[in-house]
Write an enzyme that holds these catalytic residues in place. Structure first.
Site, PDB file in Angstrom:
ATOM      1  N   GLY A 118       0.799  -1.220   0.000  1.00 59.13           N
ATOM      2  CA  GLY A 118       0.000   0.000   0.000  1.00 59.13           C
ATOM      3  C   GLY A 118       0.828   1.264   0.000  1.00 59.13           C
ATOM      4  O   GLY A 118       1.974   1.295  -0.453  1.00 59.13           O
ATOM      5  N   CYS A 119       0.236   2.328   0.549  1.00 57.20           N
ATOM      6  CA  CYS A 119       0.782   3.675   0.388  1.00 57.20           C
ATOM      7  C   CYS A 119       2.121   3.900   1.092  1.00 57.20           C
ATOM      8  O   CYS A 119       2.844   4.827   0.744  1.00 57.20           O
ATOM      9  CB  CYS A 119      -0.233   4.703   0.892  1.00 57.20           C
ATOM     10  SG  CYS A 119      -1.767   4.753  -0.067  1.00 57.20           S
ATOM     11  N   TYR A 120       2.449   3.078   2.072  1.00 56.55           N
ATOM     12  CA  TYR A 120       3.711   3.286   2.796  1.00 56.55           C
ATOM     13  C   TYR A 120       4.854   2.443   2.228  1.00 56.55           C
ATOM     14  O   TYR A 120       5.969   2.466   2.748  1.00 56.55           O
ATOM     15  CB  TYR A 120       3.535   2.982   4.294  1.00 56.55           C
ATOM     16  CG  TYR A 120       3.275   1.527   4.610  1.00 56.55           C
ATOM     17  CD1 TYR A 120       4.330   0.648   4.848  1.00 56.55           C
ATOM     18  CD2 TYR A 120       1.981   1.028   4.689  1.00 56.55           C
ATOM     19  CE1 TYR A 120       4.097  -0.691   5.141  1.00 56.55           C
ATOM     20  CE2 TYR A 120       1.745  -0.303   4.975  1.00 56.55           C
ATOM     21  CZ  TYR A 120       2.802  -1.159   5.198  1.00 56.55           C
ATOM     22  OH  TYR A 120       2.569  -2.480   5.488  1.00 56.55           O
TER      23      TYR A 120
END
Length: 368
Positions: free
Chosen positions: A154-156
């Site tokens: 995901g985004c991290y």
């Protein structure tokens, strides 16, 4: 030993659409009545996003001219995972290669065949032989380059890739690591009316970013020394931000409660990162925060006492591109890097990213 973020390149697909234009597509696709359409348009207006990029031209077209979605009122039969992955296989490589080439153009002293490691990052598609091998061939990298894939975080995920690059370069100062984040979020549009899905449909766009990490600075341009990382978890947010493979694409859960969870954990995350470093929050003037959404940025500002000007790079990326998952924080760092001057030498930079779990990542860099 220290590792250095030496250059960052970015790329986007050709279809650049106004946020309001995408909102109108969504209202039609979801077959909303006038009242729900007005509510949806309001959600898109307050998102802080002006434009997003997509590999799918359909979002800017009328039903009848679609090339990916069915030209039916209800978009049935809705595209399967297989159909979406065929788009990913077709579109991911040129986008990833463009970001990597942009990165390497900024470091002309680093020849492609001298790169020792390649880390490819994506949560929006996968196949094998994969994007990593295709990048080796497209970019002219060494066939014996060491390859690692970071998938579905995901985004991290860019933080995990940078941590790995940091460990590699600290172990061997001659290492040169290319990190490439490639995300085609818009191929996973879901026709659900729940608030979580409406929010995620309103935020995500497509993009790729590449970062060159080295053990020894090269060239005369500014570098960012990666000094420290810290990861935190908010287990209460386990169900509030999630990413699942289902029959008709990858389904994102993004609860409106996420900003509150970040608010609860961001101060501790910052304190834990800085606790054993000769830096205090008051010393930091540069911030590279993943713009997961406007409310997330505002929540962090309130909790850490930041101004909107402190957060200007994040707001710029959110406005011009939306949230591109793992690539986004590298877009923010590139925006910040481009505005540095000689007076910034030695200045610390605080960076954050967030994702499923609920995971909170922090990194301290310093301008060299």
């Amino acid at each position: 030993m220290t590792s250095y973020l030496s250059a960052i390149g970015t790329a986007n697909p050709p279809h650049r659409l106004l946020q309001a234009q995408i909102g109108d597509f969504m209202a039609r696709a979801l077959q909303f009545d006038d009242a729900d359409t007005r509510k949806l348009r309001a959600l898109y207006r307050v998102s802080g996003i002006g434009h997003r990029y997509t590999v799918l031209p359909d979002y800017g077209r009328a039903n009848g001219d679609f090339t990916f979605f069915p030209n039916t009122t209800d978009l049935e039969p809705f595209p399967s995972v297989g159909a979406r992955m065929r788009v990913y296989r077709q579109e991911a490589l040129p986008l990833a290669a463009a970001a990597a080439e942009s990165c390497l153009q900024q470091a002309p002293e680093v020849a492609a065949d001298t790169i020792t490691h390649l880390i490819s990052v994506s949560c929006t598609g996968m196949y094998a032989p994969g994007l990593d091998i295709e990048l080796v061939n497209r970019l002219g990298l060494r066939p014996d380059i060491q390859r690692t894939c970071v998938n579905f975080m995901g985004c991290y995920a860019a933080f995990n890739a940078l941590k790995l690059a940091d460990a590699i370069c600290r172990a061997d100062a001659d290492s040169r690591v290319l990190v490439v984040c490639t995300e085609l979020c818009t191929i996973h549009f879901q026709k659900h009316h729940e608030e979580d899905h409406l929010i995620s449909n309103a935020l995500f766009g497509d993009g790729a970013a590449a970062a060159l990490v080295v053990g020894t600075p090269t060239g005369s341009r500014p570098h960012l020394a990666m000094e420290a990382f810290h990861c935190g978890l908010e287990p209460d947010g386990h169900a509030d931000m999630a990413w699942h493979v289902n029959d008709f694409g990858f389904e994102m859960t993004l609860s409106s409660y996420v900003p509150k969870l970040i608010q609860r954990g961001i101060r501790k995350l910052t304190d834990d990162l800085l606790r054993n470093l000769p830096v205090q929050l008051a010393d930091i003037r540069h911030f590279a925060i993943h713009p997961g959404g406007r409310r997330i940025l505002e929540t962090i500002e309130q909790e850490l006492g930041l101004s909107k000007q402190d957060n200007a790079p994040a707001y710029h990326v959110l406005r011009e591109y939306g949230n591109m998952s793992s690539a986004t924080v590298l877009f923010v760092l590139r925006e910040l890097l481009g505005g540095l001057t000689a007076a910034d030498a030695g200045a610390p930079i605080l960076s954050f990213a967030f994702g499923p779990g609920l995971t909170l990542e922090a990194m301290l860099l310093r301008v060299v």
